[in-house]
Write a protein that holds these residues in place. Structure first.
Motif, PDB file in Angstrom:
ATOM      1  N   UNK A  79       0.858  -1.184   0.000  1.00  0.00           N
ATOM      2  CA  UNK A  79       0.000   0.000   0.000  1.00  0.00           C
ATOM      3  C   UNK A  79       0.898   1.239   0.000  1.00  0.00           C
ATOM      4  N   UNK A  86       9.811  10.588   0.352  1.00  0.00           N
ATOM      5  CA  UNK A  86       8.429  10.470  -0.112  1.00  0.00           C
ATOM      6  C   UNK A  86       7.418  10.581   1.036  1.00  0.00           C
ATOM      7  N   UNK A  89       6.929  14.031   1.261  1.00  0.00           N
ATOM      8  CA  UNK A  89       6.095  14.428   0.133  1.00  0.00           C
ATOM      9  C   UNK A  89       4.616  14.267   0.447  1.00  0.00           C
ATOM     10  N   UNK A  90       4.278  13.175   1.131  1.00  0.00           N
ATOM     11  CA  UNK A  90       2.869  12.968   1.509  1.00  0.00           C
ATOM     12  C   UNK A  90       2.395  14.071   2.460  1.00  0.00           C
ATOM     13  N   UNK A  92       3.650  17.132   2.612  1.00  0.00           N
ATOM     14  CA  UNK A  92       3.532  18.338   1.790  1.00  0.00           C
ATOM     15  C   UNK A  92       2.190  18.352   1.052  1.00  0.00           C
ATOM     16  N   UNK A  93       1.844  17.170   0.548  1.00  0.00           N
ATOM     17  CA  UNK A  93       0.618  17.093  -0.250  1.00  0.00           C
ATOM     18  C   UNK A  93      -0.622  17.334   0.601  1.00  0.00           C
ATOM     19  N   UNK A  98      -4.847  21.754  -1.523  1.00  0.00           N
ATOM     20  CA  UNK A  98      -5.449  21.362  -2.809  1.00  0.00           C
ATOM     21  C   UNK A  98      -5.459  19.838  -2.957  1.00  0.00           C
ATOM     22  N   UNK A 101      -8.648  14.759  -1.262  1.00  0.00           N
ATOM     23  CA  UNK A 101      -9.070  13.666  -0.376  1.00  0.00           C
ATOM     24  C   UNK A 101      -8.747  13.988   1.082  1.00  0.00           C
ATOM     25  N   UNK A 183      -9.921   5.395   0.621  1.00  0.00           N
ATOM     26  CA  UNK A 183      -8.561   5.909   0.535  1.00  0.00           C
ATOM     27  C   UNK A 183      -7.898   5.770   1.893  1.00  0.00           C
ATOM     28  N   UNK A 184      -6.575   5.681   1.850  1.00  0.00           N
ATOM     29  CA  UNK A 184      -5.828   5.637   3.103  1.00  0.00           C
ATOM     30  C   UNK A 184      -4.942   6.880   3.110  1.00  0.00           C
TER      31      UNK A 184
ATOM     32  N   UNK B 214      -4.286  17.999  -8.649  1.00  0.00           N
ATOM     33  CA  UNK B 214      -3.400  19.154  -8.509  1.00  0.00           C
ATOM     34  C   UNK B 214      -2.301  18.918  -7.482  1.00  0.00           C
ATOM     35  N   UNK B 215      -2.638  18.145  -6.439  1.00  0.00           N
ATOM     36  CA  UNK B 215      -1.663  17.966  -5.360  1.00  0.00           C
ATOM     37  C   UNK B 215      -0.738  16.771  -5.578  1.00  0.00           C
ATOM     38  N   UNK B 219       3.666  15.665  -3.975  1.00  0.00           N
ATOM     39  CA  UNK B 219       4.173  14.569  -3.149  1.00  0.00           C
ATOM     40  C   UNK B 219       5.406  13.907  -3.753  1.00  0.00           C
ATOM     41  N   UNK B 220       5.608  14.113  -5.037  1.00  0.00           N
ATOM     42  CA  UNK B 220       6.664  13.369  -5.724  1.00  0.00           C
ATOM     43  C   UNK B 220       7.949  14.159  -5.894  1.00  0.00           C
ATOM     44  N   UNK B 343       2.773   2.094  -6.787  1.00  0.00           N
ATOM     45  CA  UNK B 343       2.140   2.068  -5.462  1.00  0.00           C
ATOM     46  C   UNK B 343       1.946   3.481  -4.915  1.00  0.00           C
ATOM     47  N   UNK B 344       2.969   4.297  -5.124  1.00  0.00           N
ATOM     48  CA  UNK B 344       2.950   5.638  -4.536  1.00  0.00           C
ATOM     49  C   UNK B 344       1.889   6.515  -5.202  1.00  0.00           C
ATOM     50  N   UNK B 347      -2.742   3.577  -5.701  1.00  0.00           N
ATOM     51  CA  UNK B 347      -3.063   2.500  -4.760  1.00  0.00           C
ATOM     52  C   UNK B 347      -4.024   3.139  -3.770  1.00  0.00           C
ATOM     53  N   UNK B 348      -4.544   2.391  -2.775  1.00  0.00           N
ATOM     54  CA  UNK B 348      -5.472   3.036  -1.828  1.00  0.00           C
ATOM     55  C   UNK B 348      -4.848   4.215  -1.092  1.00  0.00           C
ATOM     56  N   UNK B 349      -3.524   4.270  -1.049  1.00  0.00           N
ATOM     57  CA  UNK B 349      -2.860   5.427  -0.440  1.00  0.00           C
ATOM     58  C   UNK B 349      -2.161   6.274  -1.499  1.00  0.00           C
ATOM     59  N   UNK B 350      -2.438   6.002  -2.768  1.00  0.00           N
ATOM     60  CA  UNK B 350      -1.722   6.674  -3.849  1.00  0.00           C
ATOM     61  C   UNK B 350      -1.991   8.174  -3.876  1.00  0.00           C
ATOM     62  N   UNK B 351      -0.948   8.926  -4.172  1.00  0.00           N
ATOM     63  CA  UNK B 351      -1.072  10.382  -4.083  1.00  0.00           C
ATOM     64  C   UNK B 351      -1.851  10.965  -5.265  1.00  0.00           C
ATOM     65  N   UNK B 352      -2.218  10.131  -6.232  1.00  0.00           N
ATOM     66  CA  UNK B 352      -3.161  10.529  -7.276  1.00  0.00           C
ATOM     67  C   UNK B 352      -4.489   9.794  -7.104  1.00  0.00           C
ATOM     68  N   UNK B 354      -6.175   8.629  -4.621  1.00  0.00           N
ATOM     69  CA  UNK B 354      -7.135   8.984  -3.575  1.00  0.00           C
ATOM     70  C   UNK B 354      -8.016  10.155  -3.997  1.00  0.00           C
ATOM     71  N   UNK B 355      -7.513  10.983  -4.920  1.00  0.00           N
ATOM     72  CA  UNK B 355      -8.334  12.092  -5.421  1.00  0.00           C
ATOM     73  C   UNK B 355      -9.518  11.564  -6.231  1.00  0.00           C
TER      74      UNK B 355
END
Lengths: 188, 448
Positions: A79, A86, A89-90, A92-93, A98, A101, A183-184, B214-215, B219-220, B343-344, B347-352, B354-355
């Protein structure tokens, strides 16, 4: 200090930890949970060492004879498998305003229990297992529960940081194989 | 009861939101849409040896997909013929037989009934075992290592079903000499939305990306994310036979590394440029790389190396099953880079990812309202600006910011739902496609 004899055989799940160590580890994990519950993500991220691996492996339903395959290895599905870069990064996001989720943000409360401590392979470090029950409420009536176990490695930290440890490794094993959440985005 | 005929108007780009909520429509689509389409079952690499199996679903029906002794792959309903218990209750594994844990009826790797406890005493010779095997998926297609199955005799053969989408699928499925493999393990989660939101978006929606996601880039990379002017970005979207594929157009066959594209991937591509070009050609290396859906519910993102099935779970819920995929002969370092990126991001925690779930659950929530369901949704982007065989891309394409694939998706869904025969559906599709002007405009190449 209380002394409790280590029962035999040595494979016992019982761990005897001196009160001071147990207390310090518990208060550290509670403080970490407080930072997350209170949206203090920029402080939270500093609790991790630069060489940390933050990992939530995939999990599958398997028969007893294949139980060893239930939790995925690092070259299999995950997951999350992040290093410090990174993980930052999470943060930051989700603090960007914006990240839809988490904007508006979820409300989460972390219950950290069953904290068990033993010396880690590296001198001075501790292997800490804990159970967690994390409740998330989102928007009007959405709710999720994340339940599982953490396997942490704690490394002594610079006392000037205000914390006794940094987290040098975190593996999170969820009880659900199919994650019953859209979502997690809640840190575990 | 809703009037099925009024639900979709692809000529005008309109859909009735009750297609996402109505229980009667859902029951009907299980039979008439999923029951008459090719559904993704498994990739070769998930079934490495004799007896390897995975449990998956064809829509709501649980099926076992099993590697046979002769190397072929077969599938059957995971339902005992006696009282309907699941025959196998593990997600995956290796087995010689599948024994029901209710009364003990046992089935072999093909789903044949091979053992019945107390057979002589209890059935007294009156049980015809051959007639009581597990219900077999009668048609299975192996397309470049991807196994698809259908319950229907009427559905065209898989390659015919793919139509022009084969060109776009091959950009991924046929890219490397060594083929592909899936990362072990299926990541699964649940989103409270109708399956069509997900399937349609992956086929025909580049439009949402810079707003919804947008976000994601934040994260990357810790650098300032510089966004190009979307008015200057070049790209095309294909829509045909219900399938969809869209992507931006790159000026080079191998773009330099950036926060989406790792160093390992760049180097591997550089080393394999001739191989890839020989297999899929310059056009596809530059123009086909992004979002895709094979109708009805198998999707992938080429440059992010993620594939998935959107399993329907009633009108208001899906299970997402996802895998990352890698070139089989990739180095361990590249496999790791790709796996972690997939995965990043998705995925259920993916930074794209989840949007997307956030959008779909909110849309589904709003549809509890009766006025919300009486509304009409606009699927008209780029309507009338389709071109045929433009810029070396076969089939009907449009601007990357269009909904040509979405209109095609809903049209195919609707045609199947109302019960049109496959023959009629294909005849009408062919007529529609040939009526679209053929053009060969030079597609401008734009940096991204």
């Amino acid at each position: 200090m209380t002394t409790v004899d280590q029962p035999t055989p040595v494979l016992s799940a019982f761990r005897n930890t001196d009160l001071q160590t147990q207390h310090t580890v518990e208060q550290f994990l509670y403080a970490e949970a407080e930072l997350l519950d209170d949206y203090r993500f920029d402080e939270w991220i500093d609790l991790f060492t630069d060489d940390v691996t933050y990992w939530i492996p995939n999990r599958e339903t398997r028969p007893i004879r294949e139980r060893h395959l239930e939790v995925a290895a690092q070259d299999e599905a995950a997951i999350i498998l992040d290093d410090k870069f990174f993980l930052k990064g999470r943060v930051r996001r989700i603090t960007s305003g914006i990240s839809w989720s988490e904007e508006p943000p979820s409300r989460a409360r972390r219950l950290i229990t069953n904290i068990r401590v033993q010396p880690a392979a590296k001198p001075g470090e501790l292997d800490v297992r804990s159970n967690f029950y994390v409740y998330r409420s989102r928007l009007e009536r959405h709710q999720d529960w994340f339940v599982g176990q953490r396997f942490d490695v704690l490394r002594p930290a610079d006392p000037a940081s205000g914390y006794p440890f940094q987290i040098a490794n975190r593996k999170i094993v969820l009880e659900q194989t199919t994650i019953l959440a859209p979502s997690l985005t809640t840190f575990l | 009861m809703v009037d099925l005929n009024e639900l979709v108007d692809s000529d005008r780009g309109r859909v009735d939101p009750r297609i996402y909520t109505d229980p009667g429509v859902y029951e009907r689509e299980l039979e008439f849409v999923f029951g008459r389409s090719w559904l993704f079952l498994a990739h070769d690499s998930q079934l490495p040896k004799t007896g390897s199996f995975i449990q998956t679903y064809m829509a709501e029906d649980p099926v076992l997909v099993v590697r046979q002794r002769d190397g072929s792959v077969k599938a059957f309903l995971n339902q005992c013929r006696h009282r309907g218990m699941r025959i196998c209750r593990a997600d995956a594994g290796v087995s010689k037989t599948f024994t029901c844990t209710y009364h003990g009826w046992a089935y072999d790797l093909e789903g044949n009934l091979i053992n019945v406890p107390l057979e002589d005493r209890a059935y007294k010779g009156n049980l015809d075992r051959e007639a009581w095997g597990a219900l077999k998926v009668p048609r299975i297609a192996n397309y470049r290592g991807f196994y698809f199955g259908t319950w229907s005799d009427e559905t065209p053969d898989f390659e015919d079903y793919l139509g022009d989408m084969a060109f776009y699928f091959d950009a991924v499925a046929d890219r490397f000499d060594s083929g592909l493999e899936f990362t072990a393990g299926t990541t699964k989660w649940v989103i409270d939305c109708n399956w069509k939101f997900a399937a349609e978006q992956f086929g025909g929606d580049m439009y949402h990306t810079s707003i919804s996601h947008a976000s994601g880039p934040i994260a990357l990379t810790d650098q300032q994310v510089v966004r190009g002017d979307p008015n200057l970005v070049q790209g095309r979207q294909f829509g045909g036979d219900g399938h969809g594929s869209g992507g931006y157009i790159y000026p080079e066959r191998n773009m330099p590394p950036n926060f989406f594209r790792g160093q390992q991937e760049h180097e591997f591509t550089e080393d394999h440029l001739d191989e890839i070009e020989a297999r899929i050609g310059d056009t596809r290396m530059k123009k086909v790389n992004n979002h895709n859906t094979i109708f009805p519910n198998f999707s992938w993102l080429g440059f992010l190396w993620t594939m998935r099935v959107w399993h329907p779970r009633g009108p208001n819920q899906i299970e997402v099953w996802t895998w990352s995929f890698v070139p089989k002969d990739a180095t361990e370092a590249l496999k790791r880079e790709i796996r972690e990126k997939a995965q990043r991001t998705f995925s259920p925690a993916g930074v794209f990812e989840t949007d997307d779930g956030e959008n779909w659950t909110e849309v589904q929530q709003v549809l509890h309202g009766f006025k919300a369901r009486q509304n009409t949704f606009h699927v008209g982007m780029g309507l009338g600006h389709e071109e045929r065989n433009a810029g070396g891309l076969p089939g009907v394409t449009n601007d990357v910011f269009s909904e040509v694939a979405s209109r095609g998706f809903y049209r195919r869904w609707h045609d199947l739902l109302v019960g049109k025969s496959w023959k009629q559906i294909q005849k009408e599709e062919a007529a529609r496609v040939s009526a679209i002007p053929e053009s060969q405009p030079e597609l401008a190449e734009g940096a991204r």
